[in-house]
Design a protein around this motif. Structure first.
Motif, PDB file in Angstrom:
ATOM      1  N   ILE A  84       0.836  -1.201   0.000  1.00 53.52           N
ATOM      2  CA  ILE A  84       0.000   0.000   0.000  1.00 53.52           C
ATOM      3  C   ILE A  84       0.870   1.250   0.000  1.00 53.52           C
ATOM      4  O   ILE A  84       0.672   2.181  -0.793  1.00 53.52           O
ATOM      5  N   ALA A  85       1.854   1.271   0.909  1.00 53.18           N
ATOM      6  CA  ALA A  85       2.696   2.459   1.084  1.00 53.18           C
ATOM      7  C   ALA A  85       3.499   2.778  -0.175  1.00 53.18           C
ATOM      8  O   ALA A  85       3.547   3.936  -0.626  1.00 53.18           O
ATOM      9  N   LEU A  86       4.125   1.780  -0.765  1.00 52.10           N
ATOM     10  CA  LEU A  86       4.975   2.025  -1.941  1.00 52.10           C
ATOM     11  C   LEU A  86       4.137   2.394  -3.165  1.00 52.10           C
ATOM     12  O   LEU A  86       4.556   3.206  -3.991  1.00 52.10           O
ATOM     13  N   GLY A  87       2.947   1.827  -3.254  1.00 52.05           N
ATOM     14  CA  GLY A  87       2.052   2.195  -4.349  1.00 52.05           C
ATOM     15  C   GLY A  87       1.628   3.647  -4.264  1.00 52.05           C
ATOM     16  O   GLY A  87       1.628   4.382  -5.275  1.00 52.05           O
ATOM     17  N   LEU A  88       1.273   4.089  -3.063  1.00 50.64           N
ATOM     18  CA  LEU A  88       0.879   5.487  -2.869  1.00 50.64           C
ATOM     19  C   LEU A  88       2.059   6.429  -3.065  1.00 50.64           C
ATOM     20  O   LEU A  88       1.912   7.538  -3.586  1.00 50.64           O
ATOM     21  N   ALA A  89       3.251   5.996  -2.641  1.00 52.14           N
ATOM     22  CA  ALA A  89       4.450   6.825  -2.799  1.00 52.14           C
ATOM     23  C   ALA A  89       4.753   7.047  -4.282  1.00 52.14           C
ATOM     24  O   ALA A  89       5.132   8.164  -4.690  1.00 52.14           O
ATOM     25  N   LYS A  90       4.593   6.014  -5.087  1.00 54.84           N
ATOM     26  CA  LYS A  90       4.821   6.152  -6.530  1.00 54.84           C
ATOM     27  C   LYS A  90       3.858   7.172  -7.143  1.00 54.84           C
ATOM     28  O   LYS A  90       4.247   7.979  -8.004  1.00 54.84           O
ATOM     29  N   TYR A 120      -7.608   0.489  14.660  1.00 48.72           N
ATOM     30  CA  TYR A 120      -8.333   1.242  13.637  1.00 48.72           C
ATOM     31  C   TYR A 120      -8.526   0.397  12.386  1.00 48.72           C
ATOM     32  O   TYR A 120      -7.605  -0.294  11.949  1.00 48.72           O
ATOM     33  N   MET A 121      -9.714   0.483  11.825  1.00 47.16           N
ATOM     34  CA  MET A 121     -10.001  -0.217  10.592  1.00 47.16           C
ATOM     35  C   MET A 121      -9.310   0.467   9.413  1.00 47.16           C
ATOM     36  O   MET A 121      -9.369   1.684   9.267  1.00 47.16           O
ATOM     37  N   LEU A 122      -8.657  -0.335   8.591  1.00 44.58           N
ATOM     38  CA  LEU A 122      -8.123   0.104   7.306  1.00 44.58           C
ATOM     39  C   LEU A 122      -8.439  -1.014   6.330  1.00 44.58           C
ATOM     40  O   LEU A 122      -7.907  -2.117   6.452  1.00 44.58           O
ATOM     41  N   GLN A 123      -9.333  -0.741   5.435  1.00 41.81           N
ATOM     42  CA  GLN A 123      -9.913  -1.777   4.573  1.00 41.81           C
ATOM     43  C   GLN A 123      -8.840  -2.653   3.922  1.00 41.81           C
ATOM     44  O   GLN A 123      -7.875  -2.167   3.344  1.00 41.81           O
ATOM     45  N   GLY A 124      -9.031  -3.973   4.078  1.00 42.64           N
ATOM     46  CA  GLY A 124      -8.142  -4.937   3.451  1.00 42.64           C
ATOM     47  C   GLY A 124      -6.905  -5.275   4.248  1.00 42.64           C
ATOM     48  O   GLY A 124      -6.108  -6.125   3.830  1.00 42.64           O
ATOM     49  N   THR A 125      -6.714  -4.631   5.409  1.00 43.87           N
ATOM     50  CA  THR A 125      -5.542  -4.914   6.240  1.00 43.87           C
ATOM     51  C   THR A 125      -5.963  -5.646   7.514  1.00 43.87           C
ATOM     52  O   THR A 125      -7.105  -5.559   7.948  1.00 43.87           O
ATOM     53  N   SER A 135      -9.998  -5.915   8.041  1.00 42.02           N
ATOM     54  CA  SER A 135     -10.996  -4.845   8.024  1.00 42.02           C
ATOM     55  C   SER A 135     -11.766  -4.852   6.709  1.00 42.02           C
ATOM     56  O   SER A 135     -11.183  -5.008   5.636  1.00 42.02           O
ATOM     57  N   SER A 136     -13.072  -4.633   6.806  1.00 39.76           N
ATOM     58  CA  SER A 136     -13.912  -4.533   5.611  1.00 39.76           C
ATOM     59  C   SER A 136     -14.215  -3.075   5.257  1.00 39.76           C
ATOM     60  O   SER A 136     -14.867  -2.810   4.254  1.00 39.76           O
ATOM     61  N   TYR A 137     -13.752  -2.135   6.081  1.00 40.48           N
ATOM     62  CA  TYR A 137     -13.962  -0.712   5.822  1.00 40.48           C
ATOM     63  C   TYR A 137     -12.850   0.075   6.499  1.00 40.48           C
ATOM     64  O   TYR A 137     -11.990  -0.508   7.176  1.00 40.48           O
ATOM     65  N   THR A 138     -12.854   1.380   6.312  1.00 38.22           N
ATOM     66  CA  THR A 138     -11.792   2.231   6.844  1.00 38.22           C
ATOM     67  C   THR A 138     -12.367   3.248   7.825  1.00 38.22           C
ATOM     68  O   THR A 138     -13.416   3.847   7.562  1.00 38.22           O
ATOM     69  N   ALA A 139     -11.683   3.446   8.937  1.00 33.51           N
ATOM     70  CA  ALA A 139     -12.097   4.421   9.939  1.00 33.51           C
ATOM     71  C   ALA A 139     -12.115   5.828   9.349  1.00 33.51           C
ATOM     72  O   ALA A 139     -11.289   6.167   8.490  1.00 33.51           O
ATOM     73  N   THR A 140     -13.038   6.649   9.818  1.00 33.70           N
ATOM     74  CA  THR A 140     -13.182   8.009   9.286  1.00 33.70           C
ATOM     75  C   THR A 140     -11.891   8.820   9.402  1.00 33.70           C
ATOM     76  O   THR A 140     -11.468   9.465   8.438  1.00 33.70           O
ATOM     77  N   ALA A 141     -11.258   8.803  10.567  1.00 31.31           N
ATOM     78  CA  ALA A 141     -10.039   9.596  10.759  1.00 31.31           C
ATOM     79  C   ALA A 141      -8.935   9.147   9.811  1.00 31.31           C
ATOM     80  O   ALA A 141      -8.207   9.986   9.249  1.00 31.31           O
ATOM     81  N   ILE A 142      -8.805   7.839   9.619  1.00 30.84           N
ATOM     82  CA  ILE A 142      -7.781   7.312   8.718  1.00 30.84           C
ATOM     83  C   ILE A 142      -8.120   7.674   7.276  1.00 30.84           C
ATOM     84  O   ILE A 142      -7.241   8.043   6.492  1.00 30.84           O
ATOM     85  N   LEU A 169     -12.952   2.936  14.948  1.00 28.92           N
ATOM     86  CA  LEU A 169     -12.077   2.651  16.087  1.00 28.92           C
ATOM     87  C   LEU A 169     -12.739   1.571  16.927  1.00 28.92           C
ATOM     88  O   LEU A 169     -13.905   1.699  17.302  1.00 28.92           O
ATOM     89  N   MET A 170     -12.021   0.481  17.203  1.00 32.80           N
ATOM     90  CA  MET A 170     -12.586  -0.568  18.048  1.00 32.80           C
ATOM     91  C   MET A 170     -12.890   0.012  19.423  1.00 32.80           C
ATOM     92  O   MET A 170     -12.004   0.556  20.086  1.00 32.80           O
ATOM     93  N   ALA A 171     -14.128  -0.107  19.856  1.00 37.45           N
ATOM     94  CA  ALA A 171     -14.565   0.536  21.091  1.00 37.45           C
ATOM     95  C   ALA A 171     -13.985  -0.156  22.317  1.00 37.45           C
ATOM     96  O   ALA A 171     -14.004  -1.376  22.427  1.00 37.45           O
TER      97      ALA A 171
END
Length: 463
Positions: A45-51, A77-82, A96-103, A198-200
């Motif tokens: 994910i990181a290297l793809g976004l960096a490119k 914290y949820m980050l979809q696919g991680t 995670s099946s979805y991503t947290a709002t803050a993330i 965010l996991m409560a």
């Protein structure tokens, strides 16, 4: 320290560095680190976004201030696919099946997630030892705990493995590890940042917040992730905090009960009082405030937090989420799964929470704690009529050695004595790595997060 975010942004824009090389260097540091801060690396994910960032710069397109800035995410914290494990055995294979709002807001701004960070399982702890990934080691002295529950997040920032990290603070879980590792950590006003994804742990005090190496970076991140969210009805619309650093504070208060106790070390007490003297020398009035004893704050907080965690974690039984251990029947399956997969500390908090919520005890314990919480909040309102800012140590003692907290859960709870009250009051509170060996807490009235940051800049200049 000046803003790392602005410095890196300028280096990217001027093509002094490439985003791909910079991100790869951070990933290499995270792979090599021996502080047990990593639950999962997000290499692809990181290297793809960096490119993508490098491609935009090569085309002459403008990039945003946070675009290309690598950051860490506490593993609650949820980050979809991680994998989102909460450092627990029960969820070690959960994706995670979805991503947290803050993330998601950070992703939308172009920031690059590097790592899911080690923490106390489900946020249950003050040392980041209650984890299946091994105890997080302090950034300054690896024989000591990294603090908790956002220990991995604080250590990664302190060691420059990430530029900033997103932690979670329920009763001090950002502020205490920030103090232990000598970085900045903010618990904003409750509701300023969405908790969606965010996991409560304890929903009435859970807060999303940043950890960074400068006040300026805390402000940049806070502005980006704040705001109303239809997915979290406790959120509110907040104004952006300006670049203004002028200090308008005329009076500072401190709690006598925090200082006149045998629980605080002589060194932290002396350093804190010396800090108050420096503030007085700048013409700011310092007032002694009466407040609840620390043991009342801790008892009130843990009564409510355990009750809420028992309720929040009741959904984790191996049926819909997490690993499942089969028993002879459904009841046995639930029982065995939860007994074998939850950590000892999590089970302790679930049992305690069920106890205070049970018939015959709820009136005597839970409702009494609710009443005390109202009294604590009312006392804060009264105090902020008398002073602009409340200053306090972050912890009464230095970080313990790894292993000590596991052998003494009560001592671990008491280490939160100076942080939990501000959580119960829903107040914005910032840890700065100045004033005592484990830092200082700066607290203002609700929704006055800007005042906290402005006063922190003032303290940076005089300490």
């Amino acid at each position: 320290m000046s803003s790392q975010i602005k410095k890196i942004h300028q280096q990217l824009v001027s093509k002094e560095i490439t985003c791909t090389a910079f991100v790869q260097a951070k990933l290499d540091l995270l792979k090599q680190n021996s502080h047990n801060t990593v639950n999962a690396l997000l290499d692809d994910i990181a290297l793809g976004l960096a490119k993508n960032v490098d491609d935009k710069i090569a085309k002459g397109e403008k990039i945003g201030l946070l675009e290309g800035i690598p950051f860490g995410i506490k593993d609650v914290y949820m980050l979809q696919g991680t994998y989102t494990t909460a450092s627990s055995n029960l969820l070690k294979k959960y994706k995670s099946s979805y991503t947290a709002t803050a993330i998601q807001k950070l992703l939308d701004a172009g920031a690059i997630p590097l790592v899911k960070e080690n923490c106390d399982s489900f946020g249950h702890g003050s040392s980041s030892e209650n984890t299946i990934f091994g105890a997080v080691k302090n950034a300054v002295n690896p024989d000591l705990v990294g603090g908790g529950s956002s220990g991995g997040s604080a250590v990664n920032v302190a060691k420059d493995y990430t530029v900033f990290s997103i932690g979670g603070d329920t009763g001090g879980s950002i502020r205490q590890p920030a103090g232990y590792n000598k970085v900045y950590g903010l618990k904003p006003t409750y509701g300023r940042i969405s908790r969606y994804g965010l996991m409560a742990y304890a929903s009435s005090t859970d807060c999303v917040g940043p950890i960074a190496k400068s006040i300026e970076d805390i402000k940049i991140i806070l502005n980006e992730i704040s705001g109303k969210d239809v997915k979290d009805q406790t959120t509110y619309t907040s104004e952006l905090i300006s670049d203004e650093t002028k200090n308008d504070v005329k009076s500072v208060g401190y709690f006598k009960s925090f200082i006149e106790t045998d629980a605080i070390s002589k060194e932290i007490k002396d350093d804190f009082l010396a800090t108050l003297d420096k503030i007085k020398s700048k013409g700011i009035e310092v007032k002694e405030l009466d407040f609840f004893d620390a043991d009342i704050l801790v008892s009130t907080y843990y009564t409510l937090a355990m009750a809420e965690t028992a309720s929040n974690l009741s959904r984790l039984d191996g049926t819909n989420y997490g690993d499942r251990v089969e028993g002879e029947n459904l009841k046995d399956t639930y029982s065995i799964t939860r007994s074998e997969k939850f950590s000892e500390e999590t089970k302790r908090r679930i049992v305690g929470g069920n106890q205070v919520l049970s018939q015959g005890f709820s009136d005597e314990i839970y409702l009494k704690a609710q009443n005390l919480r109202d009294q604590i909040s009312a006392r804060f309102s009264k105090d902020f009529e008398a002073v602009d800012i409340i200053l306090s140590p972050v912890t009464p003692q230095d970080p313990p050695k790894i292993g000590d907290s596991l052998n003494n859960p009560l001592a671990m709870y008491l280490s939160d004595a100076y942080t939990v009250g501000f959580s119960l009051g829903e107040l914005p509170t910032l840890t700065i790595p100045k004033g005592t060996n484990t830092g200082l807490q700066i607290t203002a009235d609700k929704k006055n997060d800007a005042e906290v940051l402005h006063f922190a800049n003032f303290l940076n200049d005089i300490l």
